[in-house]
Design a protein around this motif. Structure first.
Motif, PDB file in Angstrom:
ATOM      1  N   GLY A 126       0.810  -1.210   0.000  1.00 19.66           N
ATOM      2  CA  GLY A 126       0.000   0.000   0.000  1.00 19.66           C
ATOM      3  C   GLY A 126       0.842   1.257   0.000  1.00 19.66           C
ATOM      4  O   GLY A 126       0.565   2.218  -0.732  1.00 19.66           O
ATOM      5  N   GLN A 127       1.909   1.267   0.789  1.00 20.78           N
ATOM      6  CA  GLN A 127       2.766   2.445   0.889  1.00 20.78           C
ATOM      7  C   GLN A 127       3.519   2.698  -0.409  1.00 20.78           C
ATOM      8  O   GLN A 127       3.701   3.848  -0.811  1.00 20.78           O
ATOM      9  N   ARG A 128       3.938   1.649  -1.087  1.00 19.05           N
ATOM     10  CA  ARG A 128       4.759   1.821  -2.285  1.00 19.05           C
ATOM     11  C   ARG A 128       3.940   2.227  -3.501  1.00 19.05           C
ATOM     12  O   ARG A 128       4.328   3.077  -4.288  1.00 19.05           O
ATOM     13  N   ILE A 129       2.772   1.614  -3.655  1.00 16.14           N
ATOM     14  CA  ILE A 129       1.970   1.882  -4.852  1.00 16.14           C
ATOM     15  C   ILE A 129       1.028   3.054  -4.624  1.00 16.14           C
ATOM     16  O   ILE A 129       0.576   3.689  -5.567  1.00 16.14           O
ATOM     17  N   ARG A 130       0.705   3.357  -3.373  1.00 11.32           N
ATOM     18  CA  ARG A 130      -0.129   4.501  -3.025  1.00 11.32           C
ATOM     19  C   ARG A 130      -1.491   4.436  -3.706  1.00 11.32           C
ATOM     20  O   ARG A 130      -1.921   5.367  -4.383  1.00 11.32           O
ATOM     21  N   ARG A 131      -2.139   3.308  -3.521  1.00 13.44           N
ATOM     22  CA  ARG A 131      -3.485   3.098  -4.023  1.00 13.44           C
ATOM     23  C   ARG A 131      -4.267   2.288  -3.000  1.00 13.44           C
ATOM     24  O   ARG A 131      -3.690   1.669  -2.106  1.00 13.44           O
ATOM     25  N   GLY A 132      -5.588   2.262  -3.146  1.00 13.75           N
ATOM     26  CA  GLY A 132      -6.418   1.388  -2.336  1.00 13.75           C
ATOM     27  C   GLY A 132      -6.322  -0.040  -2.809  1.00 13.75           C
ATOM     28  O   GLY A 132      -5.533  -0.379  -3.703  1.00 13.75           O
ATOM     29  N   SER A 133      -7.145  -0.910  -2.245  1.00 18.51           N
ATOM     30  CA  SER A 133      -7.006  -2.346  -2.502  1.00 18.51           C
ATOM     31  C   SER A 133      -7.203  -2.706  -3.968  1.00 18.51           C
ATOM     32  O   SER A 133      -6.509  -3.580  -4.498  1.00 18.51           O
TER      33      SER A 133
END
Length: 731
Positions: A126-133
């Motif tokens: 989550g932290q690396r891609i900066r998107r929701g599920s």
């Protein structure tokens, strides 16, 4: 592609487009592609990532994504989400049921093997891609987008009934502002010229009667809906208003709420622990709790329940963990966060267990003393009527000051002498151990056992107010995480104001939640709790694990973590993610399916006409179909998204970046194909084309010079442009 980049702004602008390709590229920030994080591994022969010669601006500030105000808000949000009602009323029950202190051994082992590694994995992704599920798993591979959709559906199911429990707590909270507490004594009713105790209450207990009749006004079966319970409808409305106010501004509002909702429960737990330890019998309860029954550790059921509790205690698979971490900076030490939150969660479970069994130990002593008094009166009656001889009573026993030890001695003598007719006397052994062994969990612990214990506290209304206010805050923290797991992927995929989305979600959820505030609503809460989350979430998490460890590659993921954190994670995680965690999750899924097949599908119904009012009923056919449809609906997106993406029935969004550039490129390269466009811009083959995005945009690119391709799925090789665009694609 970020919605606030220059290219996207030009795309949506009505101004004439006159820039050339060179002009477009000149507007991008200068960067050293060798140091770009699109390169997921080290270049051949190098020992450390090459630093960019020209500093680039803060990438996290460029993409316009909201961010936590500080690290404390984020940690409190994760703690508030993971530490919930289950820590207070399920962990103590499992600990008591599965061997006391011995249960802590399998729980701690499984926390290390699956809990912390998978929690770390979700935080990092989550932290690396900066998107929701949804966006995260679309980014890994568009065919895996169903993982995020299933997670969102499960979040929705859980949020519907979880907020009903908060509503119950709100009702009890307001009922606590009176003395004596309304569940302290059975109500009276007029029968002719005399007042008698309500028969339904006399058959059970005051707290049980208040819960089932005064609060739920429950029907005798799930077939009888009984209409809406308006007290609970109002309580549910208040609960959804609280949740809506907490999440309406996203993390900007929920982060502030977490300062109170995450910390206040610990204040209450410590107050209860101190007060509980001062009560008579508290030590008996704690000693009973932690006395290990080592033989229990050999039972497979104990390990299955420990794995399930670890799994749900950390909120894995719900999407809330990924959503919260997506608002972090990319260089945040998420490994430390995973260890910290997991440790706090475990310590909270132990603290809650101490509190619960200190209080229940006190309650057991009170009930045992009552048992001794009641049976002593029965024995006196037998002595006065000649049923028992006075010679059976030891001379040192004084009925006016009868202790539990004296009663036990007298009981043993009578049982030995009257062996043949002892059963007809109806005497109870009144053993403290029997009271302590009465297992209670869930609503039975919070709304019956614990409330009954608090009626014996000095200043009982104060402690009742504190307890239910704590439950409200625990539930609110978990609901904020659940709602964030729902709203974040929707906000990532669609252009919609978060305020409108949050209010709309709360209104729809309240209307759907009316199912649970009928008079039969408690039976539907049980159904959703048993079927909507367990198996689907386990499947979601194992697919998350396999996606990262086997489809994307554990070695590349470890290299990504090193680039992001600045240090190489322990090799322990490599083996957990690749082998151990998937194997344990497979066993857990098999055990869950077997349990569902072996155990009959049903619920515990409150039958007003019976003396022992709680009876197990099997679900009628329509209810069984509803229960199993919850599992099917939650897992259906997994194969559907895979199939439609595999056969290209809908776009996976892989060409979205070229669409965003189309206006700027129209005059120069209008007659070129997509791969020729890339060659025209940078004079390279498509496979050699570096990403024109800022260095922070790519996460799951190939290591070294290897092309990005997921050969496991047989997909064709995609360029940097296509893979960067995929997080923005919808289904």
């Amino acid at each position: 592609m970020p919605k606030n980049t220059k290219v996207t702004q030009r795309e949506h602008s009505n101004e004439p487009v006159t820039e050339s390709v060179a002009d477009l590229l000149s507007l991008e920030h200068p960067m050293d592609y060798k140091s770009s994080q699109m390169s997921m591994g080290l270049s051949p022969g190098s020992t450390a990532p090459v630093k960019a010669l020209i500093p680039s601006p803060d990438p996290d500030a460029e993409d316009g994504r909201p961010a936590w105000n500080n690290k404390l808000e984020y940690i409190l949000a994760q703690v508030g989400f993971s530490v919930g009602l289950g820590n207070v009323w399920r962990f103590p029950y499992l600990c008591q049921k599965n061997g006391g202190g011995a249960y802590l051994v399998p729980y701690f082992i499984l926390l290390l093997l699956i809990g912390i590694p998978l929690f770390f994995l979700e935080l990092a992704v989550g932290q690396r891609i900066r998107r929701g599920s949804i966006g995260v798993w679309n980014y890994v591979n568009p065919k895996l987008g169903g993982i995020g959709v299933s997670s969102l559906i499960v979040c929705s199911f859980v949020g519907l009934y979880y907020n009903v429990i908060i509503g119950w707590s709100i009702f009890y909270f307001f009922q606590s502002f009176q003395f004596p507490l309304p569940w302290a004594e059975c109500p009276m009713q007029i029968n002719g010229t005399q007042a008698i105790v309500v028969p339904e209450c006399e058959k059970s207990s005051a707290t049980t009667y208040f819960w089932y009749r005064q609060t739920l006004n429950i029907t005798s079966s799930i077939d009888d809906t009984g209409g809406l319970n308006w007290k609970m409808v109002l309580s549910l409305l208040v609960a959804w208003i609280l949740v809506c106010l907490a999440v309406i501004k996203g993390i900007q509002s929920s982060g502030k709420v977490m300062y109170f909702s995450s910390l206040f429960p610990y204040v209450v737990l410590f107050c209860f622990l101190v007060r509980g330890l001062m009560l008579k019998g508290a030590v008996d309860g704690i000693a009973h709790m932690f006395t290990p029954k080592l033989e229990k550790m050999l039972e497979p059921q104990v390990w299955r329940e420990a794995a399930t509790q670890v799994f749900f205690a950390l909120g894995l698979g719900f999407g809330g963990v990924i959503a919260f971490s997506s608002y972090n900076k990319r260089d945040n030490n998420c490994h430390f966060d995973a260890l910290l939150v997991s440790t706090i969660n475990f310590v909270t479970s132990i603290l809650a267990t101490l509190v619960v069994f200190a209080v229940l130990g006190f309650k057991a002593n009170v009930m045992n003393e009552k048992c001794v008094v009641d049976n002593a009166e029965t024995i006196l009656g037998f002595l006065n009527t000649g049923v028992l001889s006075k010679e059976l009573i030891p001379p040192h026993i004084n009925f006016s000051q009868l202790s539990a030890q004296d009663y036990s001695e007298m009981y043993g003598v009578i049982k030995a002498v009257k062996e043949d007719s002892f059963g007809e006397l109806g005497l109870d052994a009144c053993l403290l151990e029997d009271e302590l062994n009465k297992s209670v969990q869930g609503t039975g612990l919070a709304f019956i056992a614990f409330t009954e214990a608090m009626t014996h506290f000095p200043a009982s209304p104060f402690w009742s107010v504190m307890f239910f206010f704590m439950l409200i805050n625990l539930g609110l923290g978990s609901m904020i995480g659940t709602m964030t797991g729902i709203t974040t992927p929707i906000l990532d995929a669609f252009k919609i104001r978060k305020e409108i989305l949050c209010v709309g979600c709360c209104i729809v959820a309240f209307l759907l939640g009316l199912l649970f505030v009928q008079r039969s609503g408690n039976y539907f809460v049980t159904m959703f709790d048993d079927y909507s989350a367990g198996l689907p979430l386990t499947v979601v998490v194992i697919l998350e694990n396999i996606s990262v460890a086997w489809i994307y590659g554990t070695k590349r993921f470890m290299q990504d973590l090193e680039d992001m954190l600045g240090f190489k994670p322990y090799a322990f995680y490599y083996y957990m993610w690749r082998y151990v965690s998937p194997a344990i999750l497979v066993v857990l899924i098999i055990a869950t399916v077997i349990e569902m097949v072996v155990s009959p599908a049903g619920y515990n119904a409150w039958v007003e006409a019976e003396v022992s009012a709680v009876r197990f009923h099997s679900y009628p056919p329509w209810a069984s179909a509803m229960a199993y449809s919850l599992i099917v609906l939650a897992m259906l997106p997994l194969p559907i998204v895979f199939i439609v993406r595999h056969f290209n029935l809908i776009s996976d969004g892989s060409n979205k970046l070229s669409v965003s550039y189309r206006k700027g490129m129209m005059k120069d390269i209008s007659n070129l194909e997509e791969q020729d466009e890339q060659r025209f811009i940078l004079n390279k083959n498509p496979s050699e084309t570096p990403s024109p995005m800022p260095a922070h945009r790519a996460y799951l690119g190939p290591g070294g010079t290897q092309e990005m391709t997921n050969t496991n799925y047989g997909t064709s090789t995609k360029t940097g442009y296509q893979n960067i665009g995929s997080p923005e694609s919808g289904l």
